[in-house]
Design an enzyme around this catalytic site. Structure first.
Site, PDB file in Angstrom:
ATOM      1  N   ASP A 212       0.836  -1.202   0.000  1.00 44.80           N
ATOM      2  CA  ASP A 212       0.000   0.000   0.000  1.00 44.80           C
ATOM      3  C   ASP A 212       0.875   1.258   0.000  1.00 44.80           C
ATOM      4  O   ASP A 212       0.367   2.374  -0.086  1.00 44.80           O
ATOM      5  CB  ASP A 212      -1.008  -0.004   1.154  1.00 44.80           C
ATOM      6  CG  ASP A 212      -0.356   0.006   2.516  1.00 44.80           C
ATOM      7  OD1 ASP A 212       0.891  -0.106   2.595  1.00 44.80           O
ATOM      8  OD2 ASP A 212      -1.102   0.119   3.517  1.00 44.80           O
TER       9      ASP A 212
ATOM     10  N   ASP B 203      -1.019  -6.132  -0.174  1.00 49.09           N
ATOM     11  CA  ASP B 203      -1.391  -5.455   1.072  1.00 49.09           C
ATOM     12  C   ASP B 203      -2.888  -5.235   1.130  1.00 49.09           C
ATOM     13  O   ASP B 203      -3.484  -4.765   0.149  1.00 49.09           O
ATOM     14  CB  ASP B 203      -0.730  -4.070   1.111  1.00 49.09           C
ATOM     15  CG  ASP B 203       0.291  -3.942   2.211  1.00 49.09           C
ATOM     16  OD1 ASP B 203       0.214  -4.697   3.202  1.00 49.09           O
ATOM     17  OD2 ASP B 203       1.177  -3.072   2.065  1.00 49.09           O
TER      18      ASP B 203
ATOM     19  N   GLU C 123      -1.582  -5.223   8.387  1.00 50.12           N
ATOM     20  CA  GLU C 123      -0.862  -4.620   9.505  1.00 50.12           C
ATOM     21  C   GLU C 123      -1.532  -4.988  10.810  1.00 50.12           C
ATOM     22  O   GLU C 123      -2.734  -4.738  10.986  1.00 50.12           O
ATOM     23  CB  GLU C 123      -0.810  -3.092   9.325  1.00 50.12           C
ATOM     24  CG  GLU C 123       0.081  -2.679   8.165  1.00 50.12           C
ATOM     25  CD  GLU C 123       0.251  -1.172   8.033  1.00 50.12           C
ATOM     26  OE1 GLU C 123      -0.176  -0.423   8.946  1.00 50.12           O
ATOM     27  OE2 GLU C 123       0.801  -0.743   7.002  1.00 50.12           O
TER      28      GLU C 123
ATOM     29  N   LYS D  79      -1.257  -9.359   2.895  1.00 52.72           N
ATOM     30  CA  LYS D  79      -0.534  -8.879   4.074  1.00 52.72           C
ATOM     31  C   LYS D  79      -1.452  -7.910   4.794  1.00 52.72           C
ATOM     32  O   LYS D  79      -2.163  -7.139   4.140  1.00 52.72           O
ATOM     33  CB  LYS D  79       0.763  -8.184   3.681  1.00 52.72           C
ATOM     34  CG  LYS D  79       1.488  -7.523   4.869  1.00 52.72           C
ATOM     35  CD  LYS D  79       2.898  -7.124   4.538  1.00 52.72           C
ATOM     36  CE  LYS D  79       3.058  -5.757   3.926  1.00 52.72           C
ATOM     37  NZ  LYS D  79       2.524  -4.642   4.747  1.00 52.72           N
TER      38      LYS D  79
ATOM     39  N   GLU E  68       8.762  -4.054  10.779  1.00 54.36           N
ATOM     40  CA  GLU E  68       9.173  -2.753  10.232  1.00 54.36           C
ATOM     41  C   GLU E  68       9.667  -1.830  11.335  1.00 54.36           C
ATOM     42  O   GLU E  68       8.964  -1.590  12.336  1.00 54.36           O
ATOM     43  CB  GLU E  68       7.997  -2.091   9.480  1.00 54.36           C
ATOM     44  CG  GLU E  68       8.383  -0.710   8.939  1.00 54.36           C
ATOM     45  CD  GLU E  68       7.442  -0.167   7.874  1.00 54.36           C
ATOM     46  OE1 GLU E  68       6.504  -0.879   7.460  1.00 54.36           O
ATOM     47  OE2 GLU E  68       7.665   0.984   7.454  1.00 54.36           O
TER      48      GLU E  68
HETATM   49  O1  KIV Z   1       3.497  -1.091   1.705  1.00 58.98           O
HETATM   50  C1  KIV Z   1       4.658  -1.518   1.717  1.00 58.98           C
HETATM   51  O2  KIV Z   1       5.442  -1.314   0.781  1.00 58.98           O
HETATM   52  C2  KIV Z   1       5.071  -2.299   2.872  1.00 58.98           C
HETATM   53  C3  KIV Z   1       6.513  -2.694   2.966  1.00 58.98           C
HETATM   54  C4  KIV Z   1       7.344  -1.518   3.257  1.00 58.98           C
HETATM   55  C5  KIV Z   1       6.710  -3.773   3.957  1.00 58.98           C
HETATM   56  O3  KIV Z   1       4.278  -2.579   3.711  1.00 58.98           O
END
Ligand code: KIV
Length: 265
Positions: A49, A88, A120, A118, A183
């Site tokens: 994202d 994401d 968070e 993915k 992160e």
């Molecule tokens: O959105 C993204 O690019 C990420 C990475 C930095 C892990 O979440």
């Protein structure tokens, strides 16, 4: 899957930890970027994202929508032959209840060639991770600095609450996540988590002891026009290369040097 595809699967990705092989991941956001990144041989590509910032020009990752993530994931999916593809889940596509989270993650898997999502969160997203995994949707969790919570965290800061970070990592693993992004956390805490969990840890600003690393495409290639985080390393200076090439083109057109005979019919 077409026969010429030999894509890394989620179990193969996870097994790399046991084999002691370092995992490399990079973000990509469109067909040409993803073709190059995949051909270079990384194990995982994330449609992050972060595209909200590096592609769309927003100041945070909050504005990008599920539709836009799917649009970019489709382009990346068309290019990739080998790397594991992860998308994401944008804010707040997994915050609206379990049913909605499954529906949104399900759309990502149905409408793109991506294999996993993915999201968070650690302990506070345990229920959602568990529900997605039960639905057959592989989940990569993301702990430490969580850019979607930027307003709550008060800025892009290194996260140092060791007890919370360990609890998040443990919860992500117990909920069934197949991997965990860490992160911007101190390297010693990332090393502790990496030893503690059986799933691979993928670091970004989390030191060298993680099982793998991920970077943002624009940071790695020196394409970033805005803030460049300390954890990023530019392996090329494409910003200068591109600016120089465009300026040379402009000068040649103005001077009547381009197009030359070779470029004409
Ligand atoms: O959105 C993204 O690019 C990420 C990475 C930095 C892990 O979440």
């Amino acid at each position: 899957m077409p026969a010429d595809f030999n894509q890394i699967t989620v179990p193969q990705f996870t097994a790399m930890k046991g084999d002691g092989r370092k995992i490399t991941m990079l973000t990509a956001y469109d067909y040409s970027q993803a073709s190059l990144v995949d051909a270079a041989g990384v194990e995982g590509i994330l449609i992050g994202d972060s595209l909200s910032m590096v592609v769309q020009g927003h100041s945070t990752t909050l504005p990008v929508t599920l539709e836009e993530m799917i649009y970019h994931a489709e382009m990346v999916g068309r290019a990739v032959r080998r790397a594991l593809l992860v998308v994401d889940m944008p804010f707040p596509s997994f915050h609206l209840g379990i049913y909605k989270a499954i529906e949104n993650a399900g759309r990502i898997l149905k409408e793109t060639r991506c294999q996993a999502v993915k999201l968070e969160g650690g302990a506070e997203q345990a229920e959602v991770i568990e529900a997605l995994v039960s639905a057959g949707i592989p989940v990569m969790a993301h702990c430490g600095l969580r850019p979607q919570s930027i307003h709550q965290m008060g800025g892009y800061r290194v996260q140092t609450d060791e007890k919370q970070l360990l609890a998040d990592a443990r919860a992500a693993e117990q909920s069934g996540a197949f991997s965990l992004v860490l992160e911007c956390i101190p390297a010693e805490i990332a090393a502790k988590i990496t030893q503690m969990v059986k799933i691979p840890t993928i670091g970004i600003g989390a030191g060298a002891e993680c099982d793998g690393q991920i970077l943002v495409f624009h940071d790695l290639l020196g394409l970033n026009t805005g803030y460049v985080p300390r954890h990023a390393k530019a392996y090329a200076d494409l910003k200068s290369t591109i600016t120089q090439a465009v300026a040379t083109y402009r000068d040649e057109v103005r001077a009547g040097k381009f197009p030359a005979k070779d470029n004409s019919f």
